[in-house]
Design a protein around this motif. Structure first.
Motif, short mmCIF file in Angstrom:
data_model
loop_
_atom_site.label_atom_id
_atom_site.label_comp_id
_atom_site.label_asym_id
_atom_site.label_seq_id
_atom_site.Cartn_x
_atom_site.Cartn_y
_atom_site.Cartn_z
N UNK A 49 0.87 -1.18 0.00
CA UNK A 49 0.00 0.00 0.00
C UNK A 49 0.90 1.23 0.00
N UNK A 50 0.89 2.00 -1.09
CA UNK A 50 1.78 3.17 -1.15
C UNK A 50 1.48 4.13 0.00
N UNK A 51 2.56 4.71 0.59
CA UNK A 51 2.36 5.68 1.68
C UNK A 51 1.66 6.92 1.16
N UNK A 52 2.02 7.25 -0.07
CA UNK A 52 1.59 8.54 -0.59
C UNK A 52 1.13 8.30 -2.03
N UNK A 53 -0.02 7.60 -2.16
CA UNK A 53 -0.50 7.18 -3.47
C UNK A 53 -0.68 8.32 -4.45
N UNK A 54 -0.41 8.06 -5.72
CA UNK A 54 -0.51 9.10 -6.73
C UNK A 54 -1.04 8.52 -8.03
N UNK A 55 -1.71 9.34 -8.80
CA UNK A 55 -2.18 8.91 -10.12
C UNK A 55 -1.27 9.45 -11.23
N UNK A 56 -0.13 10.04 -10.82
CA UNK A 56 0.75 10.68 -11.79
C UNK A 56 1.15 9.77 -12.94
N UNK A 57 1.47 8.50 -12.61
CA UNK A 57 1.94 7.60 -13.67
C UNK A 57 0.82 7.33 -14.67
N UNK A 58 -0.40 7.19 -14.17
CA UNK A 58 -1.53 6.99 -15.08
C UNK A 58 -1.72 8.24 -15.94
N UNK A 59 -1.59 9.40 -15.28
CA UNK A 59 -1.72 10.65 -16.04
C UNK A 59 -0.67 10.73 -17.13
N UNK A 60 0.56 10.36 -16.80
CA UNK A 60 1.62 10.52 -17.81
C UNK A 60 1.41 9.51 -18.94
N UNK A 61 0.85 8.33 -18.64
CA UNK A 61 0.55 7.38 -19.72
C UNK A 61 -0.49 7.98 -20.66
N UNK A 62 -1.53 8.56 -20.06
CA UNK A 62 -2.62 9.08 -20.89
C UNK A 62 -2.19 10.33 -21.65
N UNK A 64 0.89 10.98 -22.46
CA UNK A 64 2.02 10.66 -23.33
C UNK A 64 1.61 10.29 -24.74
N UNK A 65 0.32 10.04 -24.96
CA UNK A 65 -0.24 9.80 -26.30
C UNK A 65 0.23 8.51 -26.96
N UNK A 66 1.54 8.21 -26.89
CA UNK A 66 2.01 7.04 -27.65
C UNK A 66 1.33 5.76 -27.20
N UNK A 67 1.23 5.57 -25.87
CA UNK A 67 0.59 4.37 -25.36
C UNK A 67 -0.88 4.37 -25.76
N UNK A 68 -1.48 5.54 -25.63
CA UNK A 68 -2.90 5.65 -25.97
C UNK A 68 -3.13 5.34 -27.45
N UNK A 69 -2.24 5.86 -28.29
CA UNK A 69 -2.38 5.62 -29.72
C UNK A 69 -2.19 4.13 -30.03
N UNK A 70 -1.20 3.52 -29.37
CA UNK A 70 -0.96 2.10 -29.63
C UNK A 70 -2.16 1.28 -29.15
N UNK A 71 -2.79 1.73 -28.06
CA UNK A 71 -3.99 1.06 -27.58
C UNK A 71 -5.08 1.15 -28.63
N UNK A 228 3.70 -4.15 -28.56
CA UNK A 228 4.98 -3.74 -29.15
C UNK A 228 5.47 -2.45 -28.49
N UNK A 229 4.54 -1.54 -28.29
CA UNK A 229 4.88 -0.27 -27.67
C UNK A 229 5.44 -0.49 -26.26
#
Lengths: 278, 302
Positions: A49-62, A64-71, A228-229
């Motif tokens: 359980x993260x001490x200081x949970x964040x959604x930053x990584x999900x935000x950066x995926x969304x 970042x466009x490339x992952x979204x485009x590959x999806x 692949x991405x």
């Protein structure tokens, strides 16, 4: 007696829990990582359980466009190939069940062979062929490959389902003057809906999860599929991107996990009895 | 009278056959053009010196003579066989253990089943990413646990160490497919009637004897099927290793599929890559033969 029974039940639960821990821990770990701030990822602490949970990584995926485009690419290829596979498999499965001939054995034999031959042998000439047709590095080419790739298994699943539909239903329709195509699409299709649902999910997921064909065929980064991405991120740039990669992995796994949970009955009984009893 | 009925049956039959052919045509065409033909063509290319763009020249067994002397190839097959045997044995062995446990009709069995399905549901590439993150030297759970427990003094780089890379990738490979083996075997176990066990218990058979004399004989065909299928799947592994190590360090995890991919699509030696594929087919055929033999034997015994 009851005391002994309790102890053995306890031991069995204990052993199963050991398996569950081994099987779930890596998944939990990556889910946890996906919510941890980068500093916490490298803190050297074993936190689930993260001490200081964040959604930053999900935000950066969304963002970042490339992952979204590959999806998006994976989604298009998955949906189109699934629709085509179903449209091809239903009439063929019908033909295989209702008429017996040598072709049936040839197709069933091919289904078995296609499950095991080294894909490299097929991929090499297929790549050369598709290149001549101008279809390498196109979503059309990849879709075509996926249709051929999941067709045998879907055909075989469908074959089993069509077999379970009584002939009387069709005969009634034929007496009423329906043509064969009408019988297939108006009588059979509605009865086969659950089977079609199951096969469609299977076919979509096998396209969504597939890696080798996509790796060989797709060269432009803009056309990369999700797998692949994501595989690309594990190369040189992998280190710094642990958090976003974890988030992207979680997103990429969700469709497949949903499928397994939805079709759990089918995976735990239908597939197996069918596969092993032929 | 008799002749007449056969004649009618015959004409009906051939008409039906024609109808079947129309319905099957698209599928037969697709499979022949994009799957069967490429497979046969691939086998043929294994006897040529084809490079992309060059004309195709038949060169007989030259590729195989070259393979015979190619130590990278031998190394790749050695690793491939090691990987295949060990991963298959562990997957089926651990899967059988799990299936036997779940078959004891414990409470929450269906809940446990959902949980154990999850690794199987994870795409191969993601399995690779999960385990890379587990093995990551500074942030991975494996090092954190071992450091905390005092088993190691400094972080180990599992995936680039000559010493540890093979066990590390094997654990990752086994992880993903235990569930599949367990689910297949559980379905096989569930066909065994409970009365048999009760009769066995009354006759004074212990747990091991019941397993040995009741479970194992019934499970044998299922076990043979899952062993041969798992063997064939493992021998064709590509994705997870690609993500974990790309075949490294120093080619130590270069499975045959990776070797063939590199020869064909990285260096362009298409003919040579196809020759590797042909050697793989021979090994796979042995397993396929075993599988079919068990299946046929099963069917005739029924």
């Amino acid at each position: 007696m009851t005391g002994r029974k309790h102890i053995s039940a306890l031991l069995i639960h204990g052993a199963i829990i050991l398996y569950v821990v081994f099987l779930l821990f890596p998944l939990l770990w990556v889910v946890a990582t996906s919510f941890k701030p980068t500093a916490e990822i490298y803190s050297g602490e074993l936190t689930i359980l993260p001490d200081d949970g964040t959604l930053d990584h999900y935000r950066s995926v969304i963002n970042g466009q490339q992952v979204l485009r590959s999806m998006g690419n994976s989604f298009i290829v998955g949906v189109v190939s699934t629709v085509l596979v179903i449209l091809l498999a239903v009439p063929s499965a019908y033909a295989m069940v209702r008429y017996t001939s040598v072709i049936n054995n040839a197709i069933l034999g091919w289904i078995l062979v296609s499950q095991i031959f080294p894909v490299i042998l097929v991929m090499i000439p297929l790549y050369v062929m598709l290149r001549h047709m101008g279809l390498t590095d196109t979503l059309t080419g990849l879709t075509l490959v996926y249709v051929v790739w999941s067709l045998p298994f879907v055909l075989w699943m469908m074959h089993g389902y069509v077999k379970s539909i009584p002939l009387e239903l069709e005969e009634a329709a034929v007496i009423d003057g329906a043509s064969r195509i009408q019988v297939i699409f108006q009588v059979l299709m509605p009865l086969l809906l659950p089977a079609i649902g199951a096969s469609a999910l299977f076919s979509f997921i096998s396209a969504w999860n597939e890696f080798f064909f996509a790796l060989v065929l797709m060269k432009s980064p803009a056309l990369a599929t999700l797998q692949v991405e994501l595989a690309r991120y594990t190369g040189m740039e992998g280190q710094a991107r642990t958090g976003p990669l974890a988030a992207a992995s979680v997103i990429a796994t969700i469709p497949s996990v949903l499928l397994f949970i939805l079709m759990r009955k089918w995976f735990t009984t239908g597939l197996v009895s069918g596969a092993l009893k032929g | 009278m008799k002749g007449m009925s056969t004649k009618r049956a015959h004409s009906l039959y051939s008409r039906k056959e024609l109808g079947q052919f129309q319905l099957l045509l698209p599928v037969v065409l697709l499979i022949s053009v994009f799957s069967a033909y490429p497979l046969l063509r691939g086998i043929y290319l294994g006897f040529t010196d084809y490079r992309l763009g060059d004309p195709i020249v038949f060169n007989g067994i030259e590729n195989y003579l070259q393979l015979f002397e190619d130590e990278f190839f031998w190394e790749s097959f050695r690793i491939g066989m090691l990987w295949t045997f060990v991963v298959t044995a562990l997957q089926v062995g651990l899967g059988l253990g799990l299936a036997l446990l779940l078959n004891t009709k414990v409470r929450f069995a269906s809940f446990y089943t959902i949980l154990i399905l999850l690794p199987w549901a994870t795409p191969p590439i993601i399995r690779g990413i999960l385990w890379r993150q587990m093995y990551e030297p500074n942030s991975g759970a494996v090092n954190i646990m071992l450091l905390n427990a005092g088993f190691i003094d400094a972080p180990v780089n599992w995936l680039s160490s000559f010493e540890y890379v093979i066990p590390s990738v094997i654990i990752a490979g086994v992880w993903g497919e235990i569930s599949k083996a367990a689910i297949f075997l559980l379905a096989g176990l569930q066909t065994i009637s409970h009365d048999l066990y009760e009769a066995g218990t009354i006759d004074g058979a212990g747990a091991w004897q019941r397993f040995r004399h009741i479970t194992l004989p019934v499970l044998k065909p299922v076990l043979a099927a899952i062993i041969s299928l798992t063997f064939m799947w493992n021998f064709n592994t590509f994705g997870i290793i690609w993500v974990l190590t790309q075949g490294g360090p120093g080619g130590m995890t270069r499975l045959p599929m990776l070797a063939a991919y590199e020869e064909g699509f990285r260096y362009g030696y298409i003919g040579y890559a196809a020759a590797i594929g042909n050697v793989m087919i021979i090994i796979l055929s042995v397993m396929l033969f075993f599988y079919i033999r068990v299946q046929l034997k099963e069917r005739t015994e029924r």
